[in-house]
Design a protein around this motif. Structure first.
Motif, PDB file in Angstrom:
ATOM      1  N   GLU A 147      22.529 -58.414  40.697  1.00 10.03           N
ATOM      2  CA  GLU A 147      21.222 -57.769  40.778  1.00 10.03           C
ATOM      3  C   GLU A 147      20.252 -58.727  41.446  1.00 10.03           C
ATOM      4  N   ALA A 148      19.388 -58.185  42.281  1.00 10.27           N
ATOM      5  CA  ALA A 148      18.412 -58.997  43.000  1.00 10.27           C
ATOM      6  C   ALA A 148      17.016 -58.739  42.471  1.00 10.27           C
ATOM      7  N   ARG A 149      16.136 -59.732  42.635  1.00 10.55           N
ATOM      8  CA  ARG A 149      14.709 -59.581  42.372  1.00 10.55           C
ATOM      9  C   ARG A 149      13.987 -59.910  43.672  1.00 10.55           C
ATOM     10  N   THR A 157      13.288 -63.782  47.440  1.00 13.06           N
ATOM     11  CA  THR A 157      14.390 -63.012  46.864  1.00 13.06           C
ATOM     12  C   THR A 157      15.312 -63.915  46.074  1.00 13.06           C
ATOM     13  N   ASP A 158      15.592 -63.519  44.830  1.00 16.05           N
ATOM     14  CA  ASP A 158      16.584 -64.193  43.996  1.00 16.05           C
ATOM     15  C   ASP A 158      17.690 -63.198  43.676  1.00 16.05           C
ATOM     16  N   THR A 159      18.931 -63.653  43.724  1.00 20.92           N
ATOM     17  CA  THR A 159      20.078 -62.818  43.365  1.00 20.92           C
ATOM     18  C   THR A 159      20.807 -63.465  42.207  1.00 20.92           C
ATOM     19  N   GLY A 160      21.125 -62.668  41.197  1.00 19.17           N
ATOM     20  CA  GLY A 160      21.732 -63.230  40.010  1.00 19.17           C
ATOM     21  C   GLY A 160      22.840 -62.375  39.431  1.00 19.17           C
ATOM     22  N   LEU A 161      23.439 -62.892  38.357  1.00 16.89           N
ATOM     23  CA  LEU A 161      24.509 -62.215  37.627  1.00 16.89           C
ATOM     24  C   LEU A 161      23.894 -61.461  36.455  1.00 16.89           C
ATOM     25  N   ALA A 162      24.138 -60.134  36.416  1.00 17.63           N
ATOM     26  CA  ALA A 162      23.600 -59.286  35.348  1.00 17.63           C
ATOM     27  C   ALA A 162      24.708 -58.925  34.375  1.00 17.63           C
ATOM     28  N   VAL A 163      24.482 -59.165  33.096  1.00 15.33           N
ATOM     29  CA  VAL A 163      25.433 -58.772  32.050  1.00 15.33           C
ATOM     30  C   VAL A 163      24.642 -58.104  30.922  1.00 15.33           C
ATOM     31  N   GLY A 164      25.273 -57.138  30.258  1.00 20.13           N
ATOM     32  CA  GLY A 164      24.596 -56.465  29.165  1.00 20.13           C
ATOM     33  C   GLY A 164      25.452 -55.387  28.550  1.00 20.13           C
ATOM     34  N   ILE A 205      19.643 -60.995  33.346  1.00 23.49           N
ATOM     35  CA  ILE A 205      19.962 -61.346  34.731  1.00 23.49           C
ATOM     36  C   ILE A 205      19.732 -62.838  34.908  1.00 23.49           C
ATOM     37  N   TYR A 206      20.797 -63.569  35.213  1.00 22.29           N
ATOM     38  CA  TYR A 206      20.730 -65.031  35.342  1.00 22.29           C
ATOM     39  C   TYR A 206      20.710 -65.400  36.820  1.00 22.29           C
ATOM     40  N   PHE A 207      19.635 -66.095  37.245  1.00 26.52           N
ATOM     41  CA  PHE A 207      19.462 -66.454  38.652  1.00 26.52           C
ATOM     42  C   PHE A 207      19.835 -67.911  38.948  1.00 26.52           C
ATOM     43  N   GLY A 208      20.324 -68.641  37.964  1.00 23.26           N
ATOM     44  CA  GLY A 208      20.618 -70.044  38.164  1.00 23.26           C
ATOM     45  C   GLY A 208      19.410 -70.915  37.877  1.00 23.26           C
TER      46      GLY A 208
END
Length: 365
Positions: free
Chosen positions: A112-114, A119-126, A146-149
């Motif tokens: 998922e991106a913000r 722009t940040d792209t991260g890993l989404a889990v839920g 959402i984890y962007f690092g």
């Protein structure tokens, strides 16, 4: 927002459904809204995020889901606000509890991106809880991180509604209750003829006749049904084999364009035809009596052809389908009322033989 989430969760866990939904091949879309918590390093205040989701069930458990969200978030350290877009692609695994096949707890993971100033792209889990209130309408509550690092996280707690296409429904069949155990009687010496008669009476009393069962609900009991599994609402013959069905499609005035709800009905019938390869049908178009005979005849032919083409597009062989318009010549209700005219504006699928010139029920394989 918290009250809305709680209300949907209570509905999902308290509604009891007797339906057994099959999800493979179904897809869904609908809006969502939720509370978006931005990372402290983003300089954005927490806000409401709203968007749309589109999903497709690849198997009974796995679905792929696209989402796109938007938030107008105020800055944390200065005045003003920022447009924030959140596109995402997720894999969703649904659990299928035996107690209620309309209840779908799920886990999800994806990217998922913000998109804002940068722009940040991260890993989404839920995960969350989805529930089908009917086979075409459902909703869910969910939470994802959402984890962007570099220690940056966003969270979203949301509620959504969705319209489903292609969900198949099987009626639950109640198991027959076991026969009561026979009570053994003490042996009594009797004359041979009388003993034989008593023994016959005991056998008749002990015999348990199982109640007839109609698993597919077509009005023909299973022991006589040569075409089991016919969907509810279809007309069948005395052997339980398909004869005809009505498609009430809401065509626009003077139009043969099929709307989304009509396409969902056509897809269900296409699935039935593909599962019944011996079935050939004539798609019949009918109108009410408003307008001239010639106009209604032409309009019924156009609409019948449009439905036949849609069935072919859904994977049914074109050689198994013919189309014909009957105009206003075969009403099933009075044309003097609004309700009657609505019933007369219909499409019917009628079983025909291989040559297409004689209406009859399909034969089982």
């Amino acid at each position: 927002m918290k009250k809305l989430l709680a209300a949907l969760l209570v509905c999902a866990v308290t509604v009891v459904s007797a339906a057994a939904y099959e999800m493979k091949g179904a897809y869904y879309f609908g809006p969502y809204s939720g509370y978006k918590a931005f990372d402290d390093k983003s300089d954005l205040k927490n806000d409401v995020e709203a968007g749309l989701k589109l999903g497709y069930f690849i198997t009974e458990h796995w679905a792929a889901e696209l989402s796109g969200g938007y938030a107008d978030a105020e800055y944390d350290s200065k005045s003003g606000s920022e447009d924030v877009f959140t596109p995402g692609l997720h894999a969703v695994y649904h659990f299928r509890p035996a107690m209620d096949r309309a209840l779908l707890p799920f886990l999800q993971a994806g990217i998922e991106a913000r998109i804002a100033d940068d722009t940040d792209t991260g890993l989404a889990v839920g995960g969350g809880l989805k529930y089908l209130f009917t086979k075409n309408f459902g909703g869910d509550v969910s939470f994802k991180n959402i984890y962007f690092g570099e220690g940056k996280h966003d969270q979203l707690m949301a509620v959504s509604l969705a319209y489903f296409f292609g969900v198949k429904e099987k009626a639950a069949v109640k198991a027959a209750e076991p026969a009561p155990a026979a009570v053994a009687a003490a042996p009594v010496e009797e004359p041979a003829p009388m003993a034989a008669a008593v023994a016959d009476e005991k056998k008749e009393a002990a015999a348990v006749v199982a109640a007839p069962v109609d698993s597919d609900g077509d009005g023909v009991y299973d022991d006589e049904d040569q075409c089991p599994g016919t969907p509810m609402g279809y007309s069948v013959n005395e052997k339980g084999c398909f004869k005809s069905m009505k498609l009430l499609i809401n065509f626009a005035n003077n139009s043969d364009v099929i709307d989304a709800a009509g396409m969902a009905k056509i897809q269900e019938f296409a699935d039935f035809m593909k599962a019944t390869p011996v079935l050939n049908v004539e798609i019949q178009g009918h109108t009410d009596s408003k307008g001239s005979d010639a106009y209604n005849q032409k309009l019924s032919e156009k609409r019948a052809k449009a439905v036949a083409a849609a069935l072919v597009k859904q994977g049914v062989e074109s050689g198994r389908i013919t189309s014909k318009g009957y105009g206003e010549t075969k009403p099933v209700a009075s044309n003097d009322t609004v309700e009657g005219r609505a019933e007369n504006r219909r499409i019917e699928a009628v079983a025909v033989d291989a040559d297409g010139d004689k209406v009859k029920s399909q034969k089982p394989e």
